[in-house]
Design a protein around this motif. Sequence first.
Motif, mmCIF file in Angstrom:
data_model
loop_
_atom_site.group_PDB
_atom_site.id
_atom_site.type_symbol
_atom_site.label_atom_id
_atom_site.label_comp_id
_atom_site.label_asym_id
_atom_site.label_seq_id
_atom_site.Cartn_x
_atom_site.Cartn_y
_atom_site.Cartn_z
ATOM 1 N N UNK A 105 0.841 -1.187 0.000
ATOM 2 C CA UNK A 105 0.000 0.000 0.000
ATOM 3 C C UNK A 105 0.879 1.241 0.000
ATOM 4 N N UNK A 106 0.403 2.271 -0.661
ATOM 5 C CA UNK A 106 1.049 3.570 -0.597
ATOM 6 C C UNK A 106 0.198 4.431 0.335
ATOM 7 N N UNK A 107 0.781 4.840 1.450
ATOM 8 C CA UNK A 107 0.028 5.607 2.446
ATOM 9 C C UNK A 107 0.062 7.096 2.130
ATOM 10 N N UNK A 108 -0.806 7.825 2.807
ATOM 11 C CA UNK A 108 -1.061 9.221 2.466
ATOM 12 C C UNK A 108 0.157 10.129 2.567
ATOM 13 N N UNK A 109 1.151 9.787 3.356
ATOM 14 C CA UNK A 109 2.331 10.632 3.487
ATOM 15 C C UNK A 109 3.513 10.087 2.692
ATOM 16 N N UNK A 110 3.236 9.171 1.749
ATOM 17 C CA UNK A 110 4.265 8.671 0.853
ATOM 18 C C UNK A 110 4.947 7.391 1.284
ATOM 19 N N UNK A 111 4.687 6.932 2.497
ATOM 20 C CA UNK A 111 5.313 5.689 2.948
ATOM 21 C C UNK A 111 4.568 4.485 2.364
ATOM 22 N N UNK A 112 5.281 3.393 2.186
ATOM 23 C CA UNK A 112 4.636 2.163 1.727
ATOM 24 C C UNK A 112 4.719 1.135 2.836
ATOM 25 N N UNK A 113 3.758 0.226 2.840
ATOM 26 C CA UNK A 113 3.787 -0.855 3.823
ATOM 27 C C UNK A 113 3.135 -2.097 3.249
ATOM 28 N N UNK A 114 3.560 -3.229 3.771
ATOM 29 C CA UNK A 114 2.983 -4.509 3.382
ATOM 30 C C UNK A 114 1.715 -4.717 4.179
ATOM 31 N N UNK A 115 0.710 -5.236 3.486
ATOM 32 C CA UNK A 115 -0.596 -5.392 4.100
ATOM 33 C C UNK A 115 -1.262 -6.659 3.593
ATOM 34 N N UNK A 116 -2.194 -7.130 4.354
ATOM 35 C CA UNK A 116 -3.072 -8.210 3.959
ATOM 36 C C UNK A 116 -4.267 -7.588 3.243
ATOM 37 N N UNK A 117 -4.689 -8.189 2.148
ATOM 38 C CA UNK A 117 -5.889 -7.735 1.447
ATOM 39 C C UNK A 117 -6.723 -8.955 1.083
ATOM 40 N N UNK A 118 -8.025 -8.761 1.066
ATOM 41 C CA UNK A 118 -8.947 -9.812 0.636
ATOM 42 C C UNK A 118 -9.380 -9.482 -0.785
ATOM 43 N N UNK A 119 -8.999 -10.354 -1.714
ATOM 44 C CA UNK A 119 -9.146 -10.146 -3.150
ATOM 45 C C UNK A 119 -10.126 -11.177 -3.705
ATOM 46 N N UNK A 120 -10.952 -10.777 -4.670
ATOM 47 C CA UNK A 120 -11.908 -11.703 -5.285
ATOM 48 C C UNK A 120 -11.168 -12.761 -6.098
ATOM 49 N N UNK A 121 -11.620 -13.982 -5.985
ATOM 50 C CA UNK A 121 -11.125 -15.077 -6.829
ATOM 51 C C UNK A 121 -11.957 -15.037 -8.111
ATOM 52 N N UNK A 122 -11.345 -14.595 -9.203
ATOM 53 C CA UNK A 122 -12.100 -14.405 -10.450
ATOM 54 C C UNK A 122 -12.554 -15.726 -11.072
#
Length: 185
Positions: A105-122
Amino acid sequence: MTLITHKNGDDLWVFGYGSLVWNPGIEVAEIRRATLTGFRRSFCMWSIHHRGCEADPGLVLALEPHEGASCAGLAIRAADPEAALVALRERELISSAYYEQEVTLLCEHGESLRSLAYVIDVAHQQYVPDLTVEEQAGIIARAIGGRGPNHEYLSRTAEGLQARDIPDADLDALVARVQQILATA
């Protein structure tokens, strides 16, 4: 399916783009506005549990892979990573239409971080791409599931994004159309 175990040090971040914005369902330690590229927020998943049923499914938001797209939402840091994973998996993986994916993710102040996301299985049967706004509005206006009316999910998500200054014109237009349908019902 392999479940995510990645943490940033001792931290677990999850990307909120739909109901996690207004109802994270976990103890939250920190929230940052963030953007995920390569995905879009889309009403592309049949809801057969929470906002609809198998006989009359509703629609819920999913992160849909889409080249050139981006999705604004929230980076949510869990206060208790282990308890958060249990709660999130119980909620998000109820029918295996989502899968867990590590994202940056790119956060609002320019920093990036690793995150968990729930993504649709197409490839999942609950994936329903390319519905028109009118089709989405008709489904959302009428469907009801175990967690309540589908239109409530839509309006609470739009309100949650607005409260965090995260604009989504498509979501706002859908809210307006659903309200029109409900007013004439």
